[in-house]
Design an enzyme around this catalytic site. Structure first.
Site, PDB file in Angstrom:
ATOM      1  N   HIS A 125     124.146  25.714  71.106  1.00  0.00           N
ATOM      2  CA  HIS A 125     125.299  26.513  71.542  1.00  0.00           C
ATOM      3  C   HIS A 125     125.056  27.072  72.946  1.00  0.00           C
ATOM      4  O   HIS A 125     125.278  28.253  73.216  1.00  0.00           O
ATOM      5  CB  HIS A 125     125.590  27.634  70.552  1.00  0.00           C
ATOM      6  CG  HIS A 125     126.205  27.144  69.269  1.00  0.00           C
ATOM      7  ND1 HIS A 125     127.460  26.581  69.231  1.00  0.00           N
ATOM      8  CD2 HIS A 125     125.751  27.136  67.993  1.00  0.00           C
ATOM      9  CE1 HIS A 125     127.749  26.241  67.970  1.00  0.00           C
ATOM     10  NE2 HIS A 125     126.726  26.560  67.205  1.00  0.00           N
ATOM     11  N   ASP A 178     121.418  28.266  65.295  1.00  0.00           N
ATOM     12  CA  ASP A 178     122.181  27.465  64.339  1.00  0.00           C
ATOM     13  C   ASP A 178     122.730  26.185  64.981  1.00  0.00           C
ATOM     14  O   ASP A 178     122.891  26.104  66.196  1.00  0.00           O
ATOM     15  CB  ASP A 178     123.342  28.280  63.759  1.00  0.00           C
ATOM     16  CG  ASP A 178     124.284  28.792  64.846  1.00  0.00           C
ATOM     17  OD1 ASP A 178     123.792  29.406  65.810  1.00  0.00           O
ATOM     18  OD2 ASP A 178     125.502  28.555  64.744  1.00  0.00           O
ATOM     19  N   GLU A 179     123.011  25.223  64.144  1.00  0.00           N
ATOM     20  CA  GLU A 179     123.795  24.025  64.477  1.00  0.00           C
ATOM     21  C   GLU A 179     123.273  23.262  65.695  1.00  0.00           C
ATOM     22  O   GLU A 179     124.045  22.795  66.528  1.00  0.00           O
ATOM     23  CB  GLU A 179     125.270  24.400  64.676  1.00  0.00           C
ATOM     24  CG  GLU A 179     125.923  24.951  63.415  1.00  0.00           C
ATOM     25  CD  GLU A 179     127.400  25.243  63.602  1.00  0.00           C
ATOM     26  OE1 GLU A 179     128.150  25.067  62.628  1.00  0.00           O
ATOM     27  OE2 GLU A 179     127.808  25.670  64.703  1.00  0.00           O
ATOM     28  N   VAL A 180     121.962  23.143  65.794  1.00  0.00           N
ATOM     29  CA  VAL A 180     121.397  22.328  66.877  1.00  0.00           C
ATOM     30  C   VAL A 180     121.608  20.856  66.529  1.00  0.00           C
ATOM     31  O   VAL A 180     121.250  20.408  65.439  1.00  0.00           O
ATOM     32  CB  VAL A 180     119.903  22.615  67.078  1.00  0.00           C
ATOM     33  CG1 VAL A 180     119.344  21.761  68.208  1.00  0.00           C
ATOM     34  CG2 VAL A 180     119.682  24.102  67.375  1.00  0.00           C
ATOM     35  N   GLU A 220     119.008  28.433  59.875  1.00  0.00           N
ATOM     36  CA  GLU A 220     118.447  27.157  60.327  1.00  0.00           C
ATOM     37  C   GLU A 220     117.059  27.315  60.935  1.00  0.00           C
ATOM     38  O   GLU A 220     116.286  26.353  60.979  1.00  0.00           O
ATOM     39  CB  GLU A 220     119.367  26.495  61.358  1.00  0.00           C
ATOM     40  CG  GLU A 220     120.605  25.848  60.770  1.00  0.00           C
ATOM     41  CD  GLU A 220     121.823  26.748  60.855  1.00  0.00           C
ATOM     42  OE1 GLU A 220     122.926  26.246  61.036  1.00  0.00           O
ATOM     43  OE2 GLU A 220     121.654  27.991  60.745  1.00  0.00           O
TER      44      GLU A 220
END
Length: 537
Positions: A267, A330-332, A382
């Protein structure tokens, strides 16, 4: 005859309950309430009795009374009548540092706390005991009755948070202050400020001015999910460090801690657009106008990127007085990592098992840096390395590294067994399970009753780990919420449910009583100009 007596006794009980509920509509519901006879009359002659240790709270209470009577009340060190504010350290054993004792009699009101925070929360209870329009009436001749009551109260959890995402849509200082005011009324104590993401960098960093010169602005904005349409206008904004200090000071007077979130390693598009050498792909040169998960991320194999991130954190440490910084995590998207030679070289050099293992390695570097500077790291779950996303295959999330035990895990997705594993490994946890706490979800998906039913302690958790559950956060993600009125519709009234989840003991929770008390808050919100959701059950 006995039947008649029983019916009469039952009628008196019903009347007592009706009167009690009519008089005491407080959210979050207090631990213990004892109703007496009569009332204390509050008017423009009411005096606040305050010693040196309670002056800040006295000034706050005086500002509340001034709104109502259009006259500032006298604050005196001694007196026989009035509102008495007192710090009583002896209460800490029973009520903790945030608990309070509130006692109203016919000639005085006593508000006590072991600390100034507890005292402040007692003042919030007084505010809710008063008519909903009290602070809006501006009538110097008004007499207002406060019921005779004794309340002893303390919170269930020490972490009662509201998160505002301003990276996607910037709202500005006045909106933030208005939210802080409502948090204070509801005894919420953590404002989680999501300040950086793919679509905007909202905090001034003096060493890297392009973060706001470039990263705070985008050319356009996606209008809805999986839709090629755009709004057709630029969007941007950021907070100077001076503005941030002002908001921190404003929050501090309301006993609210501000925890900033500086996203890493994913992000990160807005930052990479500002300084392209930060990224992996080498192709990111503008702030994202679309939402979702971006392919690029910080190049954690590059020592200069680590230097950049620690420089940023150093300025963040200097700004924010709390010793916790949220790093996201998060969300890598690991595709870019798998295709990057420098990333693969780093994985091999450090003897790591996968991209997720490298993320933990990097996260521990950041945690060590924070600890060396008297701070503690927090991140979405995560950072533990578990696979919680359908787009990762098992080879990407094989891990040998152990996350630093001091890290606070912000749980949002995956099986709640992950919480049990985290606390058993020594981690503190804030539970923000997305299906129960995400305020951007509509009311069909997350109605008020469902929000109210949330329990931060997962079912089946061994009681010896209960203290590791710090509390909860509710999140206002703003991708599809550009307008303040839309945001308010999503936040209110559900934020009140989360306030009660965080404060009120499970045995005292009652949804019917909560919705009854909510009617008073709705009147207050309407007078405040807050566009709350009408049909929210």
């Amino acid at each position: 005859m006995n039947t008649l007596k029983n019916k009469f006794a039952f009628a008196l009980l019903v009347l007592f309950i009706f009167v009690t509920n009519a008089q005491v509509n407080i959210i979050p519901c207090p631990e213990n309430i004892e109703i007496g006879q009569g009332s204390y009359i509050l008017n423009n002659q009411t005096t606040i009795i305050s010693g040196p240790s309670t002056q800040n709270e006295a000034r706050y209470l005086a500002s509340v009374l001034t709104k109502a009577f259009n006259k500032k009340p006298a604050v005196k060190p001694k007196g026989k009548k009035g509102i008495f504010l007192n710090i009583n350290p002896g209460l800490e054993k029973e009520l903790g540092k945030e608990g309070y004792l509130f006692k109203s009699e016919k000639k005085k009101i006593l508000i006590e706390g072991a600390t100034s925070t507890g005292l402040f929360y007692g003042i919030q209870t007084l505010r809710q005991l008063l008519p909903a329009d009290f602070e809006f009436m501006k009538d110097p001749d008004k007499n207002v009755a406060v019921p005779v009551v004794k309340i002893t109260d303390k919170p269930r959890f020490p972490w009662r948070a509201f998160m505002l995402d301003e990276s996607r849509h910037f709202k500005g200082a006045e909106v933030v202050k208005k939210l802080l005011d409502q948090m204070a009324l509801l005894k919420m104590n953590v404002f989680h400020w999501h300040l950086t993401d793919d679509q905007g960098w909202r905090i001034e960093i003096k060493k890297y001015p392009d973060l706001t010169k470039t990263g705070a602005y985008r050319k356009d904005t996606q209008s809805s999910w999986r839709n090629p349409e755009r709004y057709g206008e630029p969007h941007g904004g950021f907070y100077t460090q001076e503005q941030i200090r002002e908001i921190i000071n404003y929050a501090g007077k309301r006993h609210i801690k501000i925890i900033p979130e500086i996203e890493m390693p994913g992000h990160a598009t807005a930052a990479i657009a500002s300084y392209p050498w930060l990224g992996i792909l080498g192709t990111t040169n503008e702030v994202s106008v679309v939402f979702g998960k971006m392919e690029d991320s910080f190049n954690v194999a590059n020592p200069k990127v680590y230097e950049f991130l620690t420089d940023v954190l150093t300025e963040v440490f200097e700004l924010f007085p709390e010793n916790i910084v949220h790093i996201g995590g998060d969300e890598v998207m690991f595709d870019a990592w798998k295709n990057s030679q420098s990333i693969q070289d780093k994985i091999n050099k450090e003897g790591l098992a996968s991209p997720a293992d490298l993320q933990i390695f990097f996260t521990n570097q950041i945690s060590n840096f924070m600890e060396a500077h008297g701070h503690r790291m927090m991140g979405w779950n995560e950072i533990l390395g578990a696979n919680v996303h359908e787009w990762h295959d098992d080879s990407e999330v094989q891990v040998k590294q152990q996350l630093a035990p001091s890290a606070i895990i912000h749980f949002w997705k995956g099986d709640t067994e992950l919480i049990k594993k985290a606390v058993a490994s020594g981690h503190d946890v804030v539970n923000s399970l997305h299906s129960m706490t995400y305020l951007d979800y509509n009311y069909k998906k997350l109605p008020l009753s469902r929000a109210y039913s949330f329990d931060p302690v997962p079912e089946g958790l061994d009681e010896k780990y209960n203290h590791k559950i710090l509390g909860l956060g509710c999140q206002m993600w703003s991708e599809w919420i550009p307008e303040v009125s839309q945001m308010e519709n999503q936040v209110f009234p559900r934020i009140a449910a989360y306030a009660e989840v965080g404060w009120t003991s499970k045995s005292n929770k009652n949804y019917d009583k909560f919705t009854q008390s909510l009617d008073q808050l709705k009147k207050r919100w309407k007078l405040s100009g807050i566009k709350y959701h009408e049909q929210s059950n």
